[in-house]
Design an enzyme around this catalytic site. Structure first.
Site, PDB file in Angstrom:
ATOM      1  N   TYR A  55       0.957  -1.292   0.121  1.00 59.64           N
ATOM      2  CA  TYR A  55      -0.097   0.035   0.027  1.00 59.64           C
ATOM      3  C   TYR A  55       0.775   1.365   0.062  1.00 59.64           C
ATOM      4  O   TYR A  55       0.514   2.186  -0.496  1.00 59.64           O
ATOM      5  CB  TYR A  55      -1.185  -0.092   1.330  1.00 59.64           C
ATOM      6  CG  TYR A  55      -2.147  -1.069   0.957  1.00 59.64           C
ATOM      7  CD1 TYR A  55      -2.145  -2.343   1.288  1.00 59.64           C
ATOM      8  CD2 TYR A  55      -3.105  -0.693  -0.039  1.00 59.64           C
ATOM      9  CE1 TYR A  55      -3.036  -3.181   0.862  1.00 59.64           C
ATOM     10  CE2 TYR A  55      -4.147  -1.493  -0.236  1.00 59.64           C
ATOM     11  CZ  TYR A  55      -4.081  -2.802   0.171  1.00 59.64           C
ATOM     12  OH  TYR A  55      -5.098  -3.726  -0.355  1.00 59.64           O
ATOM     13  N   ASN A  94     -12.796   2.860  -5.807  1.00 62.16           N
ATOM     14  CA  ASN A  94     -11.228   3.103  -5.906  1.00 62.16           C
ATOM     15  C   ASN A  94     -10.861   3.817  -4.493  1.00 62.16           C
ATOM     16  O   ASN A  94     -11.796   4.423  -3.728  1.00 62.16           O
ATOM     17  CB  ASN A  94     -11.219   4.131  -6.944  1.00 62.16           C
ATOM     18  CG  ASN A  94     -11.491   3.610  -8.491  1.00 62.16           C
ATOM     19  OD1 ASN A  94     -11.679   2.418  -8.486  1.00 62.16           O
ATOM     20  ND2 ASN A  94     -11.735   4.412  -9.215  1.00 62.16           N
ATOM     21  N   VAL A  95      -9.531   3.801  -4.178  1.00 62.90           N
ATOM     22  CA  VAL A  95      -9.261   4.150  -3.099  1.00 62.90           C
ATOM     23  C   VAL A  95      -8.486   5.643  -3.029  1.00 62.90           C
ATOM     24  O   VAL A  95      -7.703   5.990  -2.122  1.00 62.90           O
ATOM     25  CB  VAL A  95      -8.489   3.022  -2.220  1.00 62.90           C
ATOM     26  CG1 VAL A  95      -9.370   1.954  -1.794  1.00 62.90           C
ATOM     27  CG2 VAL A  95      -7.290   2.689  -3.069  1.00 62.90           C
ATOM     28  N   ASP A  96      -8.500   5.829  -4.419  1.00 64.92           N
ATOM     29  CA  ASP A  96      -7.786   7.167  -4.754  1.00 64.92           C
ATOM     30  C   ASP A  96      -8.507   8.340  -4.372  1.00 64.92           C
ATOM     31  O   ASP A  96      -9.813   8.060  -4.161  1.00 64.92           O
ATOM     32  CB  ASP A  96      -7.323   7.146  -6.355  1.00 64.92           C
ATOM     33  CG  ASP A  96      -8.254   7.255  -7.174  1.00 64.92           C
ATOM     34  OD1 ASP A  96      -8.355   6.405  -7.942  1.00 64.92           O
ATOM     35  OD2 ASP A  96      -9.074   8.084  -7.224  1.00 64.92           O
ATOM     36  N   HIS A 111     -14.935   1.276  -0.705  1.00 67.56           N
ATOM     37  CA  HIS A 111     -13.841   0.349  -0.379  1.00 67.56           C
ATOM     38  C   HIS A 111     -12.671   1.100   0.403  1.00 67.56           C
ATOM     39  O   HIS A 111     -11.488   0.806   0.504  1.00 67.56           O
ATOM     40  CB  HIS A 111     -12.979  -0.020  -1.510  1.00 67.56           C
ATOM     41  CG  HIS A 111     -14.089  -1.002  -2.226  1.00 67.56           C
ATOM     42  ND1 HIS A 111     -13.924  -1.801  -3.693  1.00 67.56           N
ATOM     43  CD2 HIS A 111     -14.807  -1.925  -1.531  1.00 67.56           C
ATOM     44  CE1 HIS A 111     -14.780  -2.706  -3.469  1.00 67.56           C
ATOM     45  NE2 HIS A 111     -15.565  -2.799  -2.598  1.00 67.56           N
ATOM     46  N   CYS A 141      -4.195   9.076  19.069  1.00 66.94           N
ATOM     47  CA  CYS A 141      -4.321   8.596  20.394  1.00 66.94           C
ATOM     48  C   CYS A 141      -2.907   8.466  20.858  1.00 66.94           C
ATOM     49  O   CYS A 141      -2.410   8.209  22.005  1.00 66.94           O
ATOM     50  CB  CYS A 141      -4.839   7.083  20.572  1.00 66.94           C
ATOM     51  SG  CYS A 141      -3.924   5.773  19.598  1.00 66.94           S
ATOM     52  N   GLY A 178     -15.753   1.896 -15.546  1.00 68.45           N
ATOM     53  CA  GLY A 178     -14.384   1.368 -15.448  1.00 68.45           C
ATOM     54  C   GLY A 178     -14.381   0.270 -14.438  1.00 68.45           C
ATOM     55  O   GLY A 178     -13.651   0.304 -13.431  1.00 68.45           O
ATOM     56  N   THR A 179     -15.327  -0.662 -14.462  1.00 71.54           N
ATOM     57  CA  THR A 179     -15.388  -1.663 -13.464  1.00 71.54           C
ATOM     58  C   THR A 179     -15.489  -3.064 -14.143  1.00 71.54           C
ATOM     59  O   THR A 179     -16.496  -3.018 -14.901  1.00 71.54           O
ATOM     60  CB  THR A 179     -16.298  -1.433 -12.140  1.00 71.54           C
ATOM     61  OG1 THR A 179     -16.125  -2.632 -11.469  1.00 71.54           O
ATOM     62  CG2 THR A 179     -17.576  -1.229 -12.734  1.00 71.54           C
ATOM     63  N   ASN A 204     -17.219   1.513 -20.150  1.00 73.83           N
ATOM     64  CA  ASN A 204     -16.146   0.651 -19.981  1.00 73.83           C
ATOM     65  C   ASN A 204     -15.261   0.822 -21.118  1.00 73.83           C
ATOM     66  O   ASN A 204     -15.551   1.061 -22.353  1.00 73.83           O
ATOM     67  CB  ASN A 204     -16.421  -0.779 -19.405  1.00 73.83           C
ATOM     68  CG  ASN A 204     -15.358  -1.353 -18.480  1.00 73.83           C
ATOM     69  OD1 ASN A 204     -14.887  -0.734 -17.639  1.00 73.83           O
ATOM     70  ND2 ASN A 204     -15.132  -2.595 -18.783  1.00 73.83           N
TER      71      ASN A 204
END
Ligand code: BV8
Length: 237
Positions: A55, A94-96, A111, A141, A178-179, A204
């Site tokens: 990651y 997407n994680v962007d 996601h 923390c 796009g999937t 797509n």
């Protein structure tokens, strides 16, 4: 006249032309990295350094990436719709953060997000743009070594499912962009939309595993097909 509610599901193909890898294309991430070794909580427990490294490399790549014409077009569509009291739900796998960088006001990251860290000591989420590792200290923390990427791995519950279900069921058009339609529950959204009687569209590079489930389809690179579609949609206002 308020425009119809749109529910747009996006996947890795939306960000492919921004230089971020897809998962299942020929050169996709999952062809060189096994999901079981990198995208499950068991993999993280087994070898946290290996998973963090996977990651960290993707986060560094994202730090140098820019939104493409497809991200810009979707942000402009959402803006044009909300200016007329309409709603465009941008639900992404997407994680962007390229849709946010393109100016999108609300993005639902089912996601999770690569630029966030999740502290397993205090359960807090924090913005995170550098490498994560055993020496990382939670900004909330102050504990060290309990931070993981705030992304949803296989076997974990996607985020915002209540909101997603509510918006999907209230939509009047469902569009998948796009999937590959291989990952659930996202891949099942088109069936929910169809069951609600709304038209569905796939945009797509090529027909996805789910192509037959859609009422209309448009194929080609997202930087061409998405702006063409949003221009036509805005032209109906
Ligand atoms: C869960 C985050 C319980 C981390 C990812 C049935 C129901 C529910 C679950 C399951 C089920 N069957 C199986 C499951 C379990 C599993 C699953 O779906 N497995 C699959 C492999 C069968 N699902 C889960 O574990 C999910 N959790 O189910 O919890 C539950 C049950 C019910 C309801 C709620 C909860 C969690 C899944 C999330 C996993 N995390 N990513 C990370 O990013 O590393 S998945 C990963 O795949 C990414 O998020 C990615 O976005 C996602 C989907 O892939 P795509 O985005 O579609 O990318 P892909 O490469 O596959 O396709 C790219 C497409 O773009 C291609 O079609 C290509 O042609 C196109 N393209 C390429 N270039 C371009 C282009 N298009 C346009 N222009 C271009 N230039």
């Amino acid at each position: 006249m308020v425009p119809p509610s749109l529910f747009i599901l996006t996947g890795a193909g939306l960000s492919a032309e921004s230089g971020l890898g897809t998962f299942r294309d020929v050169d996709g991430l999952w062809t060189s990295f096994r999901v079981e070794d990198y995208a499950t909580s068991e993999a993280f427990a087994r070898d946290p350094l290996k998973v963090q490294g996977f990651y960290n490399a993707r986060r560094r790549n994202l730090m140098g990436a820019s939104p493409n014409a497809a991200h810009m077009a979707l942000a402009a569509l959402q803006k044009a719709w909300s200016a007329r009291g309409g709603r465009v739900t941008l639900c992404t796998q997407n994680v962007d953060d390229l849709l946010e960088m393109a100016g999108a006001a609300e993005v639902v990251h089912m996601h999770g997000e690569l630029k966030k860290a999740w502290c397993l000591s205090c359960d807090g989420r924090s913005a995170w743009e550098t490498d994560l590792g055993p020496g990382a200290v939670c900004p909330q923390c102050g504990k060290e070594g309990g931070l993981r990427p705030d992304v949803v791995w296989f076997g974990e519950f996607p985020y915002h499912m209540d909101l997603i279900t509510q918006r999907l069921e209230a939509a009047e058009l469902f569009v998948a962009i796009g999937t590959s339609g291989s990952v659930y529950p996202a891949a099942g959204f088109v069936r929910t939309a169809t069951a609600r009687g709304m038209p569905t569209m796939e945009i797509n590079l090529e027909p996805s595993d789910n192509a037959q489930a859609f009422s209309t389809r448009s194929y080609g690179p997202a930087t061409e097909t998405v702006p063409a579609w949003t221009k036509a949609m805005i032209g109906t206002l």
